[in-house]
Design a protein around this motif. Structure first.
Motif, short mmCIF file in Angstrom:
data_model
loop_
_atom_site.label_atom_id
_atom_site.label_comp_id
_atom_site.label_asym_id
_atom_site.label_seq_id
_atom_site.Cartn_x
_atom_site.Cartn_y
_atom_site.Cartn_z
N GLY A 61 0.78 -1.23 0.00
CA GLY A 61 0.00 0.00 0.00
C GLY A 61 0.82 1.28 0.00
O GLY A 61 0.25 2.37 0.06
N LYS A 62 2.12 1.17 -0.08
CA LYS A 62 2.99 2.35 -0.06
C LYS A 62 3.43 2.69 -1.49
O LYS A 62 3.76 1.81 -2.27
N SER A 63 3.43 3.98 -1.79
CA SER A 63 3.85 4.47 -3.10
C SER A 63 4.70 5.72 -2.92
O SER A 63 4.77 6.30 -1.83
N PHE A 64 5.33 6.14 -3.99
CA PHE A 64 6.05 7.41 -4.02
C PHE A 64 5.86 7.99 -5.41
O PHE A 64 5.42 7.29 -6.33
N THR A 65 6.15 9.26 -5.58
CA THR A 65 5.91 9.87 -6.88
C THR A 65 7.16 9.81 -7.75
O THR A 65 8.29 9.82 -7.25
N ALA A 66 6.93 9.76 -9.06
CA ALA A 66 8.05 9.81 -10.00
C ALA A 66 8.80 11.12 -9.86
O ALA A 66 10.02 11.17 -10.01
N THR A 67 8.07 12.20 -9.56
CA THR A 67 8.71 13.50 -9.38
C THR A 67 9.71 13.46 -8.24
O THR A 67 10.86 13.91 -8.37
N ASP A 68 9.30 12.90 -7.10
CA ASP A 68 10.22 12.80 -5.96
C ASP A 68 11.39 11.88 -6.29
O ASP A 68 12.55 12.19 -5.97
N LEU A 69 11.11 10.75 -6.94
CA LEU A 69 12.16 9.79 -7.26
C LEU A 69 13.23 10.42 -8.15
O LEU A 69 14.42 10.19 -7.96
N LEU A 70 12.81 11.24 -9.11
CA LEU A 70 13.73 11.80 -10.10
C LEU A 70 14.33 13.12 -9.68
O LEU A 70 14.90 13.84 -10.52
N GLY A 71 14.20 13.47 -8.42
CA GLY A 71 14.91 14.66 -7.92
C GLY A 71 14.07 15.89 -7.72
O GLY A 71 14.62 16.98 -7.55
N GLY A 72 12.74 15.75 -7.75
CA GLY A 72 11.87 16.87 -7.43
C GLY A 72 11.46 17.72 -8.61
O GLY A 72 10.78 18.74 -8.44
N SER A 73 11.83 17.33 -9.82
CA SER A 73 11.49 18.11 -11.01
C SER A 73 10.27 17.51 -11.71
O SER A 73 10.34 16.40 -12.25
N ALA A 74 9.17 18.26 -11.71
CA ALA A 74 7.96 17.80 -12.40
C ALA A 74 8.20 17.71 -13.90
O ALA A 74 7.66 16.82 -14.58
N GLU A 75 9.03 18.58 -14.42
CA GLU A 75 9.34 18.56 -15.86
C GLU A 75 10.11 17.30 -16.23
O GLU A 75 9.84 16.68 -17.26
N ARG A 76 11.04 16.90 -15.37
CA ARG A 76 11.82 15.68 -15.63
C ARG A 76 10.93 14.44 -15.55
O ARG A 76 11.13 13.46 -16.27
N ALA A 77 9.95 14.48 -14.65
CA ALA A 77 9.09 13.31 -14.43
C ALA A 77 7.95 13.21 -15.43
O ALA A 77 7.41 12.11 -15.64
N ALA A 78 7.57 14.32 -16.04
CA ALA A 78 6.37 14.36 -16.90
C ALA A 78 6.36 13.29 -18.01
O ALA A 78 5.32 12.67 -18.26
N PRO A 79 7.48 13.02 -18.70
CA PRO A 79 7.44 12.02 -19.78
C PRO A 79 7.12 10.61 -19.31
O PRO A 79 6.79 9.75 -20.14
#
Length: 285
Positions: free
Chosen positions: A111-129
Motif C-alpha cells: 500500500g505504499k507508493s512514491f511519486t516519480a517527481t520525488d524519485l527523479l529529484g523533485g522536477s515535475a518537468e523531468r518526471a512528466a514524460p
C-alpha cells in the motif's frame, strides 16, 4: 508491522547512515589480507556466492573486498537478448515490483507508493514524460553481480545526483518505510532511446559505499546537500543494449522507467521473480 519487522526497521531511522557507510567504505577498500579475506569468505559462505561464475575464482587474487564485490563475470555467462524491441534486465537480482506509473505514482509495497517527481529529484518537468508509463524495480542481493548494464540502446541526456538517507532496501524495509526509494540517496540517468525517454535510477542503501557510472566515474560519495545535475547534450554518450553503465560498490536497487504507451513488461514479471542480466523482461513499441 510485526514486532520482528519493527526491530529490523525502526532503529534505521536514528542510525547515522552516511557515517556508517563511510566506515564501511574504508573497510571494504582495505587491502589488508586478513580484513579482505575475512569479509570475502563470510559473504561467500553466508549468501552462497557462486564463484564459478567469477572471472577471478581465487579469492586471494582480489585486491580488496570491494574488488570482490564488483567482480566481473566470465564472458558469455549472461547472453543479452537479441529479440527485436526487447528490454533486457539491467542486472542480476529479484523483481521488487513492476507495473504501471499511475497518475505519477510508483507502487513500492504493502500500500505504499512514491511519486516519480520525488524519485527523479523533485522536477515535475523531468518526471512528466513518465506519467502513466511503466516501471520495474530490481533488488540486488549481496550474492549478486553488482555491475549494471543497459536495458536497451540509449543516448545519455542528463544525470542527477539526489542526496538523501541510506535506509536498507531489503524486502522488510521496503514493506515498512514509506517512500523508501524516493528518500534514499540516488543517481538518476535519463536516456533517449527508440522507446522514448528512459530513466535508470540507481538507489543507494546502508553500507553502499559509492555509485559509479562508466561516463563519470564515482558519483557518490561525496554526498551533496542539494540536487546536482549534469547535462550531456554537447558530449553525447551512447551505450548499446547490454553494455555496462555503472556499478554499486556494495548492493542496492535499480529502477527502470519508460513513458506512456512506450513499453510493457513481459507476462509474469512479478514481485519476487529472480532475473538475470541480459534476459528479456519486456519490450518497447
Amino acid at each position: 508491522m510485526t514486532f520482528k519487522e519493527a526491530l529490523a526497521t525502526l532503529p534505521q531511522y536514528i542510525l547515522p547512515h552516511h557515517f556508517l557507510s563511510s566506515m564501511m567504505r574504508k573497510v571494504s577498500r582495505s587491502e589488508n589480507t586478513f580484513i579482505k579475506t575475512l569479509f570475502i569468505t563470510q559473504i561467500i559462505k553466508h549468501y552462497g556466492v557462486n564463484m564459478a561464475e567469477s572471472m577471478i575464482e581465487d579469492i586471494r587474487a582480489f585486491k580488496s573486498f570491494n574488488h570482490f564485490f564488483t567482480r566481473e563475470l566470465k564472458p558469455g555467462l549472461r547472453p543479452v537478448t537479441n529479440e527485436p524491441n526487447a528490454i533486457a534486465s539491467p542486472a542480476d537480482g529479484a523483481i521488487s515490483q513492476a507495473g504501471a506509473i499511475t497518475d505519477g505514482n510508483i507502487f513500492q509495497a504493502k500500500g505504499k507508493s512514491f511519486t516519480a517527481t520525488d524519485l527523479l529529484g523533485g522536477s515535475a518537468e523531468r518526471a512528466a514524460p513518465f506519467n502513466n508509463g511503466v516501471f520495474s524495480t530490481i533488488y540486488l542481493a549481496p550474492k549478486d553481480y553488482h555491475r549494471m548494464h543497459m536495458p536497451t540502446t540509449g543516448t545519455l541526456r542528463e544525470m542527477v545526483h539526489v542526496p538523501g538517507r541510506l535506509f536498507s532496501v531489503n524486502t522488510v524495509t521496503a514493506n515498512n518505510v514509506p517512500g523508501l526509494f524516493a528518500r534514499n540517496e540516488r543517481v538518476v540517468a535519463i536516456f533517449d532511446t527508440a522507446a522514448g525517454p528512459m530513466a535508470l535510477v540507481m538507489v543507494g542503501a546502508i553500507f553502499v559505499c559509492s555509485i559509479e557510472t562508466v561516463w563519470h566515474g564515482e558519483v557518490t560519495p561525496p554526498s551533496a546537500t542539494s540536487v546536482q545535475t549534469w547535462q550531456y547534450n554537447d558530449k553525447p554518450v551512447t551505450l548499446n543494449i547490454g553494455e555496462e553503465l555503472g556499478r554499486f560498490n556494495m548492493g542496492s536497487t535499480i529502477i527502470v522507467l519508460f513513458g506512456k504507451d512506450a513499453a510493457q513488461w513481459r507476462e509474469g514479471l512479478i514481485a519476487g521473480e529472480v532475473v538475470k542480466l541480459g534476459e528479456k523482461i519486456g519490450q518497447y513499441y
